[in-house]
Design a protein around this motif. Structure first.
Motif, PDB file in Angstrom:
ATOM      1  N   LYS A  60       0.839  -1.204   0.000  1.00 36.13           N
ATOM      2  CA  LYS A  60       0.000   0.000   0.000  1.00 36.13           C
ATOM      3  C   LYS A  60       0.878   1.260   0.000  1.00 36.13           C
ATOM      4  N   ASN A  63       2.447   1.757  -3.418  1.00 34.88           N
ATOM      5  CA  ASN A  63       1.464   2.267  -4.375  1.00 34.88           C
ATOM      6  C   ASN A  63       1.189   3.758  -4.156  1.00 34.88           C
ATOM      7  N   GLU A  64       1.114   4.178  -2.882  1.00 34.49           N
ATOM      8  CA  GLU A  64       0.916   5.602  -2.593  1.00 34.49           C
ATOM      9  C   GLU A  64       2.106   6.419  -3.080  1.00 34.49           C
ATOM     10  N   GLU A  67       2.005   6.769  -6.794  1.00 35.25           N
ATOM     11  CA  GLU A  67       0.971   7.732  -7.191  1.00 35.25           C
ATOM     12  C   GLU A  67       1.490   9.167  -7.049  1.00 35.25           C
ATOM     13  N   ILE A  68       2.163   9.443  -5.937  1.00 39.41           N
ATOM     14  CA  ILE A  68       2.748  10.775  -5.723  1.00 39.41           C
ATOM     15  C   ILE A  68       3.805  11.050  -6.789  1.00 39.41           C
ATOM     16  N   LYS A  69       4.613  10.051  -7.099  1.00 38.02           N
ATOM     17  CA  LYS A  69       5.655  10.208  -8.117  1.00 38.02           C
ATOM     18  C   LYS A  69       5.028  10.541  -9.466  1.00 38.02           C
ATOM     19  N   LYS A  70       3.947   9.825  -9.804  1.00 35.97           N
ATOM     20  CA  LYS A  70       3.263  10.052 -11.075  1.00 35.97           C
ATOM     21  C   LYS A  70       2.731  11.482 -11.166  1.00 35.97           C
ATOM     22  N   GLN A  71       2.217  11.994 -10.040  1.00 34.92           N
ATOM     23  CA  GLN A  71       1.655  13.340 -10.032  1.00 34.92           C
ATOM     24  C   GLN A  71       2.734  14.415 -10.108  1.00 34.92           C
TER      25      GLN A  71
END
Length: 146
Positions: A60, A63-64, A67-71
């Motif tokens: 988890k 994955n978080e 997600e932050i990296k992608k943003q």
């Protein structure tokens, strides 16, 4: 006697290790001082449940972080500073980067922001952010003259 370590003990075992030790050592030191518990079917089942729970939590967290990296991957933090002939008065610190990320809605620990070379010249710089031990982000920081 087989024991499961519930705390790290230097030279003996790490947390979650299963080891065979002498009965006296297990009873009089390890179990008495809370370093280990006796290996039984129940304790083994509890250990496997804890490991599964920790693995799910770790997944988890990864994955978080992804997600932050992608943003943040395509974002550039822009700082407007006073300068004289390309030389910046002072330098950009991790605190300033942290505060700028906070304005964007990302609460990333200051200690995870790594600046290898001082940011004290105009232009683009790369700052490394350790979002997780398996996920790092190279964030662009732009320094422009006022």
């Amino acid at each position: 006697m087989k024991v499961i370590f519930i705390k790290d003990l230097k030279g003996q075992g790490k947390k979650k290790d299963i080891k065979e030790v002498s009965d006296g050592y297990a009873q009089n030191y390890l179990i008495k001082n809370g370093y280990a518990v006796k290996y039984t079917k129940t304790s083994c089942k509890i250990l496997s449940e804890q490991i599964d729970l920790e693995n799910k939590e770790e997944e988890k967290n990864i994955n978080e972080a992804l997600e932050i990296k992608k943003q943040l991957e395509n974002k550039t933090l822009r700082f407007i500073v006073k300068s004289n002939e390309g030389k910046v008065f002072g330098s950009i610190s991790t605190k300033q980067i942290y505060e700028e990320l906070l304005k964007l809605g990302f609460n990333i620990d200051k200690k995870k922001i790594i600046i290898k070379n001082p940011i004290n010249t105009l232009g683009y710089h790369i700052v490394k952010i350790n979002l997780h031990k398996k996920v790092t982000l190279d964030l662009k920081v732009e320094i422009v003259e006022k």
